[in-house]
Design an enzyme around this catalytic site. Structure first.
Site, PDB file in Angstrom:
ATOM      1  N   ASP A   1       0.243  -6.820   5.825  1.00  0.00           N
ATOM      2  CA  ASP A   1      -0.057  -5.092   5.728  1.00  0.00           C
ATOM      3  C   ASP A   1      -0.284  -4.640   7.017  1.00  0.00           C
ATOM      4  O   ASP A   1      -0.249  -5.417   8.089  1.00  0.00           O
ATOM      5  CB  ASP A   1      -1.590  -5.225   4.812  1.00  0.00           C
TER       6      ASP A   1
ATOM      7  N   TYR B   1       3.917 -14.152  -0.075  1.00  0.00           N
ATOM      8  CA  TYR B   1       3.878 -14.034   1.407  1.00  0.00           C
ATOM      9  C   TYR B   1       3.520 -12.494   1.432  1.00  0.00           C
ATOM     10  O   TYR B   1       4.192 -11.711   0.602  1.00  0.00           O
ATOM     11  CB  TYR B   1       5.143 -14.317   2.031  1.00  0.00           C
TER      12      TYR B   1
ATOM     13  N   SER C   1       0.391  -2.726  11.292  1.00  0.00           N
ATOM     14  CA  SER C   1       0.461  -4.150  11.581  1.00  0.00           C
ATOM     15  C   SER C   1       1.512  -4.993  10.726  1.00  0.00           C
ATOM     16  O   SER C   1       1.975  -5.931  11.057  1.00  0.00           O
ATOM     17  CB  SER C   1      -0.769  -4.877  11.408  1.00  0.00           C
TER      18      SER C   1
ATOM     19  N   GLY D   1      -4.780   6.569   9.294  1.00  0.00           N
ATOM     20  CA  GLY D   1      -4.626   7.725   8.393  1.00  0.00           C
ATOM     21  C   GLY D   1      -3.117   7.135   7.723  1.00  0.00           C
ATOM     22  O   GLY D   1      -2.666   7.964   6.814  1.00  0.00           O
TER      23      GLY D   1
END
Length: 462
Positions: free
Chosen positions: A304, A301, A62, A309
């Site tokens: 993640d 800021y 993401s 995996g």
């Protein structure tokens, strides 16, 4: 090389932590006042062994959203899209089940995860028209929450709608837009949007840890579906992730001197914020492709990313002109990244990653305000009175539970930090303590449960 970093000691620390957490490899990068240090330790692949290098390509998960948001802001700068005009301005046939959302949804609400649309896009396939198909498939998608009501993370759909807007405006596929309008101007040569573009000899292999005794095993799912592209499919090297961080640190200008977006656009990404119901996992606010954290009064800021995996961490500290990025092919473990980052941050006079708050032993809560079933497709939680307090039961997908050797129901104690915030400790040595918000009370009962950034509505008592 960044002054203040003892690279030999850093390598030793990384190796020790990788062994302790049984993570095969990590690539870490630091940029301080424009000076860059990158270090790689461990194996990008375990069998046959292939050492990780700073040129190893990892899946960013993401963290992709920050790249996509930056590309979208470039179109905003150019006047091709507007953050606050309805999506139907660009996609006239856009529709979901809720008429208000259909009419009023804006790109800003997609970027900051307040759109509230359920991820009910079916199987749109793996072709390059996947984002058109996703938009077509959500005509009957319901709302998890009313448009703009609160933050609820959208793993794939929200940024896929943004990608479709980009495609219509630019008249070319999202993958091509990212390559031509973002990667090339930034000077990125090893960053891609789709796995088939990656040299397999440079790609890290993902690993999952089911037990300490067994050790890491190769992931059975080596890539996310193409539907996750704008929200989760970018692959990159540690150096090129730092280039992304430097664009944000330097007000929209890449290290090669190219202006990617305006300083106004970067400020918008940082300062257009919505509150996060659970402020403890990352931070109290979500911006446009960036999370806003509070580290002991200092604004940081972040974003993640995780695939099945592989994992990515990025922290940007404007006050210190500092950014730290971490890519791994194992995990995720919050305690791993925190321990590693906290080894580095003090060397630059920077605040360290805050610890979780302590529970309040004197807080007495009425269990009836929280008890119930909280459910949405793919997620079910039950909150019940337990041992004089509250407990939360997570329903695990049966196939996932079988593969991981876990029960299909796992119950955790809920330790209150406040009337709406809880710690969820685990007795599993492979799990870190999680945080949960149970909030938005109506008629004396909580309406939503928010954990791991996802929002789940209360659906009943049984």
């Amino acid at each position: 090389m960044t002054q203040g970093i003892d690279v030999a000691r850093l390598r030793s620390t990384m190796a020790a932590l990788l062994a302790e957490y049984q993570i095969p490899s990590a690539a870490l990068g630091v940029v301080a006042d424009g000076e860059v240090t990158t270090v790689a330790v461990g194996d990008a692949r375990l069998s046959p062994p292939r050492p990780a290098t700073t040129e190893t390509v990892y899946q960013c998960g993401s963290l992709t959203k920050t790249f996509t948001a930056l590309a979208f802001m470039r179109l905003v700068d150019e006047g091709k899209v507007d953050l606050d005009r309805p999506v139907r301005t660009y996609l006239p046939d856009f529709a979901v089940a809720d008429a208000d959302t259909t009419a009023r949804l804006t790109p800003r609400q997609l970027l900051n995860h307040t759109n509230g649309i359920e991820e009910a896009f079916g199987d749109p396939g793996e072709d390059t028209d996947v984002y058109r198909r996703m938009v077509d498939n959500i005509a009957d998608a319901p709302q998890v929450q009313p448009l703009g009501h609160t933050h609820g993370y959208s793993a794939a759909l929200g940024y896929a709608i943004l990608a479709r807007v980009m495609e219509v405006v630019e008249d070319k596929p999202w993958d091509a837009i990212m390559a031509e309008r973002l990667f090339a101007p930034m000077g990125l040569t090893s960053t891609n949007t789709w796995r088939e573009q990656v040299d397999p000899e440079r790609a890290a292999t993902g690993y999952i840890l089911r037990s300490i005794e067994e050790g890491p095993i190769e992931t059975p799912i080596d890539h996310l579906p193409r539907s996750y592209g704008p929200g989760g499919n970018i692959t990159s090297t540690i150096g090129e992730v730092l280039t992304l961080a430097r664009v944000i640190l330097d007000g929209g200008t890449a290290p090669n001197g190219n202006r990617i977006v305006s300083a106004t656009a970067v400020k918008e990404m940082m300062e257009s914020r919505v509150p996060i119901p659970d402020p403890y996992m990352f931070g109290p606010y979500w911006g446009l492709g960036l999370i806003t954290c509070d580290w002991d009064g200092h604004t940081v800021y972040a974003h993640d990313g995780s695939t099945i995996g592989q994992n990515a961490r990025l922290r940007i500290l404007p006050e210190q002109r500092l950014a730290i990025a971490l890519l791994t092919n194992g995990g995720p473990r919050e305690s791993f990244y925190k321990r590693l980052f906290n080894e580095i941050l003090p060397e630059f006079g920077a605040p360290t990653v805050p610890e979780l708050p302590q529970p309040d032993p004197d807080l007495v809560l009425d269990p009836s305000r929280y008890e119930g079933v909280y459910e949405r497709p793919g997620a079910r939680f039950e909150v019940r009175a337990r041992d004089g307090g509250l407990g939360l039961t997570v329903f695990v997908d049966p196939e996932q539970a079988a593969f991981l050797g876990q029960p299909e129901r796992i119950t955790y104690p809920l330790l209150p930090v406040s009337p709406t915030h809880f710690l969820m400790p685990s007795d599993n040595p492979l799990e870190d303590t999680q945080t949960v918000a149970i909030h938005d009370f109506a008629d004396g009962r909580a309406r939503y449960l928010h954990t791991n950034c996802r929002l789940t509505p209360r659906t009943g008592d049984q």
